[in-house]
Design an enzyme around this catalytic site. Structure first.
Site, PDB file in Angstrom:
ATOM      1  N   ARG A  18      24.158  12.955  12.669  1.00 14.03           N
ATOM      2  CA  ARG A  18      24.822  13.493  11.235  1.00 14.03           C
ATOM      3  C   ARG A  18      25.324  14.996  11.478  1.00 14.03           C
ATOM      4  NH1 ARG A  18      21.130  12.737   6.027  1.00 14.03           N
ATOM      5  NH2 ARG A  18      20.484  14.704   6.523  1.00 14.03           N
ATOM      6  N   ARG A  26     -17.398 -13.366   2.589  1.00 11.92           N
ATOM      7  CA  ARG A  26     -15.688 -12.794   1.856  1.00 11.92           C
ATOM      8  C   ARG A  26     -15.870 -12.316   3.558  1.00 11.92           C
ATOM      9  NH1 ARG A  26     -17.459  -8.617  -2.757  1.00 11.92           N
ATOM     10  NH2 ARG A  26     -18.477  -6.939  -0.959  1.00 11.92           N
ATOM     11  N   HIS A  60     -22.252   2.110  -2.381  1.00 11.71           N
ATOM     12  CA  HIS A  60     -20.627   2.406  -2.953  1.00 11.71           C
ATOM     13  C   HIS A  60     -20.219   3.496  -2.185  1.00 11.71           C
ATOM     14  CE1 HIS A  60     -17.917   4.203  -5.615  1.00 11.71           C
ATOM     15  NE2 HIS A  60     -17.865   3.542  -6.000  1.00 11.71           N
ATOM     16  N   MET A  86     -16.390  -4.531 -10.623  1.00 14.42           N
ATOM     17  CA  MET A  86     -16.515  -5.069 -12.453  1.00 14.42           C
ATOM     18  C   MET A  86     -18.099  -5.744 -12.586  1.00 14.42           C
ATOM     19  SD  MET A  86     -13.162  -7.997 -11.889  1.00 14.42           S
ATOM     20  CE  MET A  86     -13.497  -8.561 -10.377  1.00 14.42           C
ATOM     21  N   ASN A 145      17.670   6.788   0.539  1.00 19.45           N
ATOM     22  CA  ASN A 145      17.073   7.847  -0.246  1.00 19.45           C
ATOM     23  C   ASN A 145      18.877   7.905  -1.593  1.00 19.45           C
ATOM     24  OD1 ASN A 145      14.853   8.291   1.483  1.00 19.45           O
ATOM     25  ND2 ASN A 145      16.465   9.881   2.558  1.00 19.45           N
ATOM     26  N   ARG A 155     -21.811 -13.208 -12.341  1.00 19.69           N
ATOM     27  CA  ARG A 155     -20.783 -12.529 -11.481  1.00 19.69           C
ATOM     28  C   ARG A 155     -19.608 -12.913 -11.497  1.00 19.69           C
ATOM     29  NH1 ARG A 155     -24.236 -12.255  -5.378  1.00 19.69           N
ATOM     30  NH2 ARG A 155     -24.089 -10.482  -5.778  1.00 19.69           N
ATOM     31  N   TYR A 184      18.321  -2.285  13.122  1.00 18.68           N
ATOM     32  CA  TYR A 184      16.653  -1.159  13.116  1.00 18.68           C
ATOM     33  C   TYR A 184      16.176  -0.785  12.461  1.00 18.68           C
ATOM     34  CZ  TYR A 184      20.312   2.223  13.589  1.00 18.68           C
ATOM     35  OH  TYR A 184      20.643   3.487  12.688  1.00 18.68           O
ATOM     36  N   LYS A 186     -15.504 -14.683  -4.294  1.00 21.23           N
ATOM     37  CA  LYS A 186     -16.837 -15.154  -4.292  1.00 21.23           C
ATOM     38  C   LYS A 186     -16.562 -16.679  -4.545  1.00 21.23           C
ATOM     39  CE  LYS A 186     -19.092 -12.394  -6.485  1.00 21.23           C
ATOM     40  NZ  LYS A 186     -20.841 -11.105  -5.618  1.00 21.23           N
ATOM     41  N   ARG A 238      18.827  15.549  11.404  1.00 25.54           N
ATOM     42  CA  ARG A 238      19.539  15.661  10.396  1.00 25.54           C
ATOM     43  C   ARG A 238      20.264  16.964  11.127  1.00 25.54           C
ATOM     44  NH1 ARG A 238      15.660  13.268   7.053  1.00 25.54           N
ATOM     45  NH2 ARG A 238      16.171  12.363   5.085  1.00 25.54           N
ATOM     46  N   CYS A 297      17.785   4.312   7.543  1.00 29.81           N
ATOM     47  CA  CYS A 297      16.973   5.742   8.387  1.00 29.81           C
ATOM     48  C   CYS A 297      16.441   6.586   6.203  1.00 29.81           C
ATOM     49  CB  CYS A 297      18.693   6.633   8.490  1.00 29.81           C
ATOM     50  SG  CYS A 297      19.836   7.563   7.423  1.00 29.81           S
ATOM     51  N   SER A 304      24.357   3.370   9.278  1.00 33.10           N
ATOM     52  CA  SER A 304      22.906   3.601   8.352  1.00 33.10           C
ATOM     53  C   SER A 304      23.074   3.577   6.969  1.00 33.10           C
ATOM     54  CB  SER A 304      22.933   4.699   9.536  1.00 33.10           C
ATOM     55  OG  SER A 304      21.271   5.107   9.202  1.00 33.10           O
ATOM     56  N   GLU A 329      24.860   5.699   1.919  1.00 32.75           N
ATOM     57  CA  GLU A 329      23.995   5.786   1.149  1.00 32.75           C
ATOM     58  C   GLU A 329      25.125   6.134  -0.196  1.00 32.75           C
ATOM     59  OE1 GLU A 329      22.873   9.553   2.344  1.00 32.75           O
ATOM     60  OE2 GLU A 329      24.590  10.198   3.102  1.00 32.75           O
ATOM     61  N   GLY A 332     -18.062  -3.768  -6.833  1.00 31.46           N
ATOM     62  CA  GLY A 332     -18.382  -2.776  -7.164  1.00 31.46           C
ATOM     63  C   GLY A 332     -17.514  -1.979  -8.508  1.00 31.46           C
ATOM     64  N   GLY A 348      21.490   5.295   4.325  1.00 27.16           N
ATOM     65  CA  GLY A 348      21.178   6.455   3.011  1.00 27.16           C
ATOM     66  C   GLY A 348      20.010   5.540   2.380  1.00 27.16           C
TER      67      GLY A 348
HETATM   68  C1  PEP Z   1      18.849   9.120   2.737  1.00 32.75           C
HETATM   69  O1  PEP Z   1      19.487   9.744   1.894  1.00 32.75           O
HETATM   70  O2  PEP Z   1      18.368   8.269   2.499  1.00 32.75           O
HETATM   71  C2  PEP Z   1      19.343  10.085   3.231  1.00 32.75           C
HETATM   72  C3  PEP Z   1      18.431   9.248   5.082  1.00 32.75           C
HETATM   73  O3  PEP Z   1      19.767  11.184   3.915  1.00 32.75           O
HETATM   74  P1  PEP Z   1      19.029  12.169   3.541  1.00 32.75           P
HETATM   75  O4  PEP Z   1      17.407  12.433   3.249  1.00 32.75           O
HETATM   76  O5  PEP Z   1      18.535  13.845   4.151  1.00 32.75           O
HETATM   77  O6  PEP Z   1      20.176  12.357   2.119  1.00 32.75           O
HETATM   78 MG    MG Z   2      21.382  11.248   2.445  1.00 32.69          MG
END
Ligand code: PEP
Ligand code: MG
Length: 978
Positions: free
Chosen positions: A677, A349, A471, A117, A830, A106, A913, A36, A592, A893, A826, A807, A115, A828
């Site tokens: 996989r 703004r 709001h 603050m 997760n 203000r 990628y 503001k 998978r 992935c 790749s 992974e 809204g 992994g």
């Molecule tokens: C991962 O571990 O990132 C993965 C893609 O495999 P998943 O989630 O199937 O274990």
């Molecule tokens: Mg995995």
């Protein structure tokens, strides 16, 4: 804290704005002055009519918190000096005299938090300035109205007297005097209201300060304090607003929109904030003050009608609209007040907008030459793109509801999308019911910041009061929740829990439907159907019939021409692969295969395999150990015969099914790469754990339940995520890997005969040691050799790559060794996050939320890649992999592949990628382009010196994406991605 010399106050007025020197660019100014404050400085400097005032910096707010909620040294003197300047400039005196200076106080942080603050208006009024204002305005009622508003706001906002005490007081006076609206109260009524408010002060043990300086000090404190109030904190959490210093405080000369019928106040957007259409969009109320328009108490008028009411002000506003868009090169959200025919600008703004509006405005501004294509791409929030695919009401369902007389009410199309759900009347009920899995529509007279939690879980929101900038409308648009606002015909009875129009009454729990595109609310359920983009993708709508599709497509085409990262999808079945293709996937980054094992009867085949797998392995080992002892061997062979027959039969049954799955996927993906996989999860996941289900399995398979139970017990692992899974499974039971490799190769050969040139990539999961990969790779090579021999061909008519997932942390750290056996990696992320952070994927919910709240981790590391930790494992893997094999293909992935901040990191470290679920592909495409705009040069290759020109890693990038070859190749600093 702070230094006396530090500048905390920036003055604006009389076409000069000191704030313009607070930082070099607009972003810097916003950080110091707040949005503001920065807008007020900008507009003042541009010669727009802005009432003079001053801005206290966000730095002062940060220091206020650091020093136990006290003002930094020097602030008081600077505020005092600014008040004196304001007095000199306006010829008014603060808190006294015949011509009193009244100000507004203000809030305004660098990122707008509508809204959330606090604001105090009409500050400087007291018993004596009230009299002066009566004389000055020649309008006693106006002055008393301003006074009662101030007494209320000060009590509520600054002193914390409960809001409903004031509401109650006002209501009781209105009832006594037979007034329906506030505006029906005359001077005597207003006086009575002030007297009642004073009683509320007394009851709370507070007193109203007559000294204007005390009012100002306390109000500035209140605004500082409001930065940390629970609703502001929640808003920042919900909108992922972080890293800000605090709020700025704007003290500005009051102008009055409630001085009579020649005064008014309004808010407007330079384009439609809901659709993005290039038309002046706003609303106003005559004879009203400040928050009346957004508070939703009176339904305001559309801005175009101002042309009849005050042509001069309207024309001026139209001009200002053009000027502001040209100056900011972006859609603006403005606030204005007309005081006795004179227009004043109170705010500009960057306008909050839906993702629909963001796409349309960006594309149209680029097409009109106001911004570049790159700016258009950079401007659309990638993380919100998924909302474009949000469902809409079925057109036929809507038409039928109309002919059946099921239209309940017509309101304003405040936030797009279609919704259907059970009516609830409070945010708490919405949250409770949503927790039970119910779909709810929150119906309120109007919403307030307390309702934000309920709005977040509702399918849609309907309000009876308020306009496009109420709001409800602003917050719902921000959340992407469909909303109909200001459906004034609705009679809502909170006590009876009903909403209705005339004889049509809906009770809590009954269904309604709403269209946030048209503003219509319907009785009963209407099917909610896919978004226009999906309909075009599926051939149900022609591109020319959907402006949304065309603009979305244009924006993403621009993004594609900018990004360097490829975008693939995680898809396991042809249907998902097809959707992903339509979303722009350039390949499959993760298929998978285990998901295929659950379908139909094949789970039975696989369970047959599991039931005997261990026995077969054990007996085969015994047989091998028997050596020349033929008698013993014979005995073992006899014991092996039956289980081995079952084992082989199961694999024989699975082979054609898997082959069919892969053929389907290859047909959809054509010559694009498909990374498949091999089996990953622990075997126990394929067996029922509950007794009832175990019995069912036993009866389906005609075996005693004890056999099932014994196998479940035998497969039990204390920590299955770190147990017999991934490539370990393929090493212990090579026949499963062999069956899968055979299915992949045979499928690819089969579709090759159909004129497709598939591009399979066989991916070995959970490799932490190069030997694991070597064994699985050798096995795959052997199977490919067998298939070639069976088919009588010398070589495959398509390329096949064999690679691995990285992974396991050891895999990342020894990536140079692993790359000897891998043509691609790749990541992994997760599992890499699970093992890198030591957080169970299944159990971390218990502590991650508090961890993020406490700032131990900035984000949930399973959603946004932990750059400092897990990200470094990815970087190490990348560098080491490329050091061994410069042309190795590198992707990601894990779930992070569709998260914009993680995509940015992948770009920075030079992956080839990202791969994500089908609906996140547009997000990844746009995020990848935004990353390329932010970091134009690819990261350097492992071992390369910064600045060294040609390296093979550079070649990989160039080969990775068309167009990248043309771009100049340089290398970012080695620490750039850290
Ligand atoms: C991962 O571990 O990132 C993965 C893609 O495999 P998943 O989630 O199937 O274990
Ligand atoms: Mg995995």
């Amino acid at each position: 804290m702070g230094s006396k010399k530090t500048r905390y106050v920036y003055f604006f007025g009389d076409a000069r704005a000191e704030g313009m020197s607070a930082a070099r660019d607009e972003k810097g100014r916003k950080a110091v002055l707040g949005g503001k404050g920065s807008g007020l400085a900008d507009m003042t400097a541009a010669g727009l009519p802005v009432p003079p005032g001053f801005t206290i910096t966000t730095v002062a707010c940060a220091l206020f918190y650091k020093s136990n909620r006290t003002w930094p040294a020097g602030l008081e003197e600077q505020v005092e000096a600014a008040i004196a300047r304001l007095e000199a400039l306006t010829g008014k005196t603060f808190g006294r005299g015949d011509n009193p200076l009244l100000v507004s106080v203000r809030s305004g942080a660098a990122v707008s938090m509508p809204g959330m603050m606090d604001t105090v208006l009409n500050l400087g009024l007291n018993d004596s300035t009230l009299q002066a204002m009566i004389k000055l305005a020649g309008n006693e009622r106006f002055a008393w109205d301003a006074y009662r508003r101030f007494v209320q706001m000060f009590g509520d906002v600054v002193l914390g007297i409960p809001h409903h005490d004031f509401e109650h007081a006002l209501q009781s006076v209105k009832e006594r005097r037979g007034a329906r609206l506030d505006t029906d109260l005359d001077v005597e009524g207003m006086k009575e209201v002030v007297a009642e408010y004073r009683k509320a002060y007394q009851r709370a043990g507070k007193s109203f300060p007559q000294d204007a300086r005390e009012q100002l000090r306390d109000s500035i404190d209140a605004v500082f304090n409001s930065w940390d109030n629970p609703r502001a904190v929640k808003y920042r959490q919900l909108n992922d607003i972080r890293g800000l210093l605090g709020t700025g405080v704007n003290v500005q000369t009051m102008v009055f929109g409630n001085m009579g019928d020649d005064s008014g106040t309004g808010v407007a957007f330079t384009r439609d904030p809901s659709t993005g259409q290039n038309k002046f969009y706003g609303e106003y109320l005559m004879n009203a003050q400040g928050e009346d328009v957004v508070a939703g108490i009176r339904t305001p008028q559309p801005i175009q009608t101002l042309a009849q009411v005050d042509g001069k002000a309207y024309r001026q506003l139209v001009q200002i609209r053009r000027k502001l868009e040209k100056h900011y090169r972006d859609m603006q959200d403005i606030e204005f007040t007309i005081e006795r025919g004179t227009l004043y600008m109170l705010q500009t703004r960057s306008g909050k907008r839906t993702i629909f509006a963001a796409v349309r405005a960006a594309v149209e501004m680029a097409q009109a030459g106001l911004i570049t294509k790159e700016e258009a791409v950079a401007r659309v929030p990638a993380g919100q793109l998924g909302q474009l695919f949000a469902p809409v009401l079925d057109r036929k369902g809507e038409a039928a509801a109309e002919t059946q007389g099921r239209v309940l009410a017509q309101g304003l199309p405040a936030s797009p999308g279609g919704a259907c759900g059970q009516v609830v009347f409070t945010a708490d009920t919405a949250e409770a019911w949503a927790k039970e899995g119910k779909k709810v529509v929150l119906v309120r007279l109007e919403t307030s910041p307390e309702d934000v939690g309920g709005m977040a879980v509702a399918q849609g929101v309907v309000t009876a009061r308020g306009g496009m900038t109420s709001h409800a409308a602003v917050v719902a648009r921000g959340m992407g929740t469909p909303c109909v606002a200001g459906a004034g015909q609705l009679r809502i009875d909170y006590a009876a829990k009903t909403v209705g129009v005339d004889a049509k009454v809906v009770r809590e729990g009954e269904y309604i439907s709403l269209s946030g595109f048209t503003g219509t609310v319907y009785l009963g359920q209407i099917k909610v159907q896919p978004s226009e983009i999906i309909q075009v993708q599926d051939g149900l709508l022609k591109p020319r019939e959907s402006l949304l599709y065309r603009q979305y497509n244009k924006l993403l085409k621009w993004a594609d021409s900018i990004r360097r990262l490829g975008v693939r999808t995680n898809a396991d079945i042809p249907r998902d692969a097809d959707r992903a293709s339509k979303m722009g996937a350039e390949g499959i980054g993760l298929c998978r295969t285990e998901h295929m094992f659950f379908e139909g009867d094949r789970i039975i085949s696989f369970r047959r395999f599991i039931l005997v797998a261990d026995e077969v392995k054990r007996l085969r080992d015994e047989l091998a150990a028997a050596g020349d002892d033929e008698a013993k061997a014979e005995q073992i062979r006899n014991r092996l015969a039956a289980p081995e027959a079952q084992y082989n039969q199961a694999l024989r049954e699975l082979l054609p099914l898997q082959r069919g799955d892969f053929e389907g996927i290859f047909r959809v993906m054509g010559s694009r790469p498909v990374t498949i996989r091999l089996l990953d999860p622990p075997l126990h996941e394929f067996l029922p754990q509950e007794e009832d289900n175990q019995r069912e399995m036993a009866s389906t398979m005609g075996i005693p339940v004890e056999v099932v139970k014994a196998t479940v017990t035998a497969l039990h692992e204390f920590n299955p995520m770190l147990g017999l899974r991934g490539c370990r499974l393929g090493i212990v039971y090579p026949d499963v890997s062999a069956m899968q490799v055979r299915a992949i190769i045979e499928a690819a050969l089969n579709v090759s005969k159909e004129g497709i040139r598939p591009h399979p990539e066989i991916m070995i999961p959970l490799v932490g040691n190069v030997v694991e990969l070597r064994l699985q790779r050798e096995l795959a090579g052997k199977v490919i050799g067998e298939v070639l021999a069976e088919r009588g061909i010398k070589s495959l008519p398509f390329p096949v790559k064999i690679g691995t997932m990285i992974e396991v942390p050891r895999g990342a750290i020894t990536a140079d060794e692993i790359a000897r056996e891998a043509e691609f990696f790749s990541f992994g992320t997760n599992d890499l996050t699970q093992m890198g952070c030591g957080f169970s994927r299944d159990d971390s919910g218990k502590f991650l939320r508090p961890y993020v709240d406490m700032g131990i981790y900035e984000y949930d590391p399973f959603q946004t890649l932990d750059r400092a930790g897990v990200g470094q494992l990815v970087r190490i893997g990348t560098e080491k992999g490329r050091a061994t094999r410069p042309d190795i293909k590198l992707g990601i992935c894990g779930e992070h592949g569709g998260d914009p901040a993680s995509v940015e990191f992948c770009h920075m470290i030079g992956l080839d990628y990202v791969s994500c679920s089908p609906y996140r592909i547009p997000v990844a495409r746009l995020a990848a382009a935004q990353a390329a705009l932010k970091h134009p040069y690819p990261a350097r290759k492992a071992g390369a010196k910064p600045g060294r020109k040609k390296t093979s890693a550079g070649k990989t990038y160039a080969a990775g994406r068309k167009g990248a070859r043309k771009r100049k190749r340089r290398y970012a600093s080695p620490t750039a991605a850290r």
